[in-house]
Design a protein around this motif. Sequence first.
Motif, mmCIF file in Angstrom:
data_model
loop_
_atom_site.group_PDB
_atom_site.id
_atom_site.type_symbol
_atom_site.label_atom_id
_atom_site.label_comp_id
_atom_site.label_asym_id
_atom_site.label_seq_id
_atom_site.Cartn_x
_atom_site.Cartn_y
_atom_site.Cartn_z
ATOM 1 N N ASN A 139 47.750 59.616 69.662
ATOM 2 C CA ASN A 139 46.825 58.501 69.863
ATOM 3 C C ASN A 139 45.925 58.325 68.652
ATOM 4 O OD1 ASN A 139 45.772 58.020 73.358
ATOM 5 N ND2 ASN A 139 47.691 57.598 72.341
ATOM 6 N N HIS A 140 45.341 57.127 68.551
ATOM 7 C CA HIS A 140 44.270 56.901 67.590
ATOM 8 C C HIS A 140 42.981 57.487 68.166
ATOM 9 C CE1 HIS A 140 46.625 54.086 65.098
ATOM 10 N NE2 HIS A 140 47.131 53.667 66.242
ATOM 11 N N CYS A 141 42.193 58.104 67.318
ATOM 12 C CA CYS A 141 40.945 58.730 67.771
ATOM 13 C C CYS A 141 39.831 57.697 67.798
ATOM 14 C CB CYS A 141 40.577 59.894 66.855
ATOM 15 S SG CYS A 141 39.030 60.703 67.336
ATOM 16 N N GLY A 142 39.266 57.481 68.982
ATOM 17 C CA GLY A 142 38.199 56.501 69.114
ATOM 18 C C GLY A 142 36.982 56.819 68.265
ATOM 19 N N PHE A 143 36.706 58.113 68.077
ATOM 20 C CA PHE A 143 35.548 58.494 67.266
ATOM 21 C C PHE A 143 35.693 58.032 65.815
ATOM 22 C CE2 PHE A 143 35.510 61.924 70.580
ATOM 23 C CZ PHE A 143 34.343 61.497 71.212
ATOM 24 N N ASP A 144 36.942 57.893 65.344
ATOM 25 C CA ASP A 144 37.154 57.485 63.956
ATOM 26 C C ASP A 144 36.688 56.054 63.693
ATOM 27 O OD1 ASP A 144 38.220 59.955 63.451
ATOM 28 O OD2 ASP A 144 40.320 59.291 63.453
ATOM 29 N N MET B 185 50.403 42.838 70.092
ATOM 30 C CA MET B 185 50.250 44.283 70.111
ATOM 31 C C MET B 185 50.735 44.909 68.807
ATOM 32 S SD MET B 185 48.591 45.562 72.497
ATOM 33 C CE MET B 185 47.865 45.038 74.046
ATOM 34 N N ALA B 186 51.778 44.351 68.222
ATOM 35 C CA ALA B 186 52.243 44.836 66.922
ATOM 36 C C ALA B 186 51.153 44.636 65.871
ATOM 37 C CB ALA B 186 53.522 44.116 66.513
ATOM 38 N N GLU B 187 50.458 43.515 65.938
ATOM 39 C CA GLU B 187 49.354 43.255 65.010
ATOM 40 C C GLU B 187 48.207 44.245 65.246
ATOM 41 O OE1 GLU B 187 48.375 39.220 65.756
ATOM 42 O OE2 GLU B 187 50.110 38.400 64.653
ATOM 43 N N SER B 188 47.924 44.531 66.509
ATOM 44 C CA SER B 188 46.862 45.485 66.828
ATOM 45 C C SER B 188 47.202 46.881 66.318
ATOM 46 C CB SER B 188 46.622 45.529 68.342
ATOM 47 O OG SER B 188 46.178 44.284 68.828
ATOM 48 N N MET B 189 48.452 47.273 66.478
ATOM 49 C CA MET B 189 48.878 48.583 65.991
ATOM 50 C C MET B 189 48.776 48.666 64.472
ATOM 51 S SD MET B 189 52.094 49.547 68.444
ATOM 52 C CE MET B 189 51.802 50.128 70.115
ATOM 53 N N ALA B 190 49.145 47.577 63.794
ATOM 54 C CA ALA B 190 49.051 47.547 62.331
ATOM 55 C C ALA B 190 47.597 47.656 61.882
ATOM 56 C CB ALA B 190 49.683 46.265 61.793
ATOM 57 N N LEU B 191 46.695 46.994 62.611
ATOM 58 C CA LEU B 191 45.267 47.062 62.299
ATOM 59 C C LEU B 191 44.753 48.495 62.405
ATOM 60 C CD1 LEU B 191 42.512 45.514 61.839
ATOM 61 C CD2 LEU B 191 42.308 45.534 64.343
ATOM 62 N N LEU B 192 45.083 49.166 63.493
ATOM 63 C CA LEU B 192 44.615 50.537 63.691
ATOM 64 C C LEU B 192 45.268 51.494 62.697
ATOM 65 C CD1 LEU B 192 44.531 50.688 67.591
ATOM 66 C CD2 LEU B 192 42.586 50.481 66.039
ATOM 67 N N ASP B 193 46.550 51.277 62.412
ATOM 68 C CA ASP B 193 47.216 52.134 61.433
ATOM 69 C C ASP B 193 46.543 52.040 60.064
ATOM 70 O OD1 ASP B 193 49.070 53.144 63.193
ATOM 71 O OD2 ASP B 193 50.629 51.673 62.681
ATOM 72 N N ARG C 216 46.618 57.432 62.895
ATOM 73 C CA ARG C 216 46.820 58.643 63.675
ATOM 74 C C ARG C 216 47.121 59.818 62.745
ATOM 75 N NH1 ARG C 216 51.709 56.697 67.085
ATOM 76 N NH2 ARG C 216 51.794 55.156 65.400
ATOM 77 N N THR C 217 46.620 60.982 63.104
ATOM 78 C CA THR C 217 46.932 62.208 62.372
ATOM 79 C C THR C 217 47.906 63.007 63.217
ATOM 80 O OG1 THR C 217 44.748 62.230 61.354
ATOM 81 C CG2 THR C 217 46.000 64.276 61.292
ATOM 82 N N ARG C 218 49.146 63.018 62.812
ATOM 83 C CA ARG C 218 50.164 63.737 63.577
ATOM 84 C C ARG C 218 50.296 65.157 63.022
ATOM 85 N NH1 ARG C 218 53.035 58.637 63.204
ATOM 86 N NH2 ARG C 218 53.181 57.656 65.249
ATOM 87 N N ARG C 219 50.045 66.124 63.887
ATOM 88 C CA ARG C 219 50.165 67.527 63.501
ATOM 89 C C ARG C 219 51.169 68.214 64.416
ATOM 90 N NH1 ARG C 219 44.587 66.643 63.896
ATOM 91 N NH2 ARG C 219 43.473 66.628 61.906
ATOM 92 N N ALA C 220 51.833 69.216 63.874
ATOM 93 C CA ALA C 220 52.714 70.021 64.717
ATOM 94 C C ALA C 220 51.848 70.719 65.760
ATOM 95 C CB ALA C 220 53.477 71.035 63.879
ATOM 96 N N PRO C 221 52.253 70.732 67.023
ATOM 97 C CA PRO C 221 51.415 71.343 68.056
ATOM 98 C C PRO C 221 51.295 72.847 67.862
ATOM 99 C CG PRO C 221 53.599 70.865 68.927
ATOM 100 C CD PRO C 221 53.532 70.241 67.563
#
Length: 238
Positions: free
Chosen positions: A111-116, A168-176, A181-186
């Motif tokens: 997910n995108h972090c709301g705090f960011d 929604m594609a536009e919204s995702m591009a805006l947030l990206d 998102r920071t994807r890390r190995a769990p």
Amino acid sequence: MKSNTTLTLGRVQYRNLAEISKEAGCCLAIGTDEELAGNWGMFNPFAQAVHPDASVNEVCLQERVVILVAAKIDAGALRSVQRPEIDWSQLEDDEIHAFVVMHEIGHYRDNHCGFDTFGITDPEVHADCQRVIGDVNEILADRYAWNAIRPGEPVPLCESGKRLQESMAESMALLDKYVPRTRRAPRTLPCGQYTYVPRAMLMTDSKVAYVGTKVSPELVDRARDRRRVYRRDTRVRG
């Protein structure tokens, strides 16, 4: 099979889903009606107390992310919910609890972090990101869950999903662009039926039964006594 009945989470199913959660780096607890507040699952980004080994009576607690799932889910009500993209009515009865858990893991993992968004200085961009981040995160969590339950199968779009694909594609591009998102190995937690058990799972006999018969009775007493003492002290101070 699809029905409109109330589905009850089985003990073996809970234990399997708890292992999947630990593989993703978090723990699984059964939420109370009060905690879930009408939801079937919940992700809390703030760490909670867990027991590394619930089979022994040791004063040892760690803090880990804990996701919640409802013990009972009304299948008909869940399928009738209007989602931003995916058509939940396509889920079979035996997929529903797993889907809910994977959805919450998706909130944790992808997910995108709301705090960011607080770091965005442009007020217009900040407002735009705040406006769309909720729906985008729901879509991402739904996709994560669908891909886990039905790997390789295209997501089934609901009517709003078909209608809002472009926006929604536009919204995702805006947030990206502004809050990627920071994807890390769990950080996978150790596997095992009694490992990394949320303290909340020791607070009632019914929850302990979900964990297993080898939970330390002394540890259960210790956890419940601590809760009672805390509540008593809180009332005195108030």
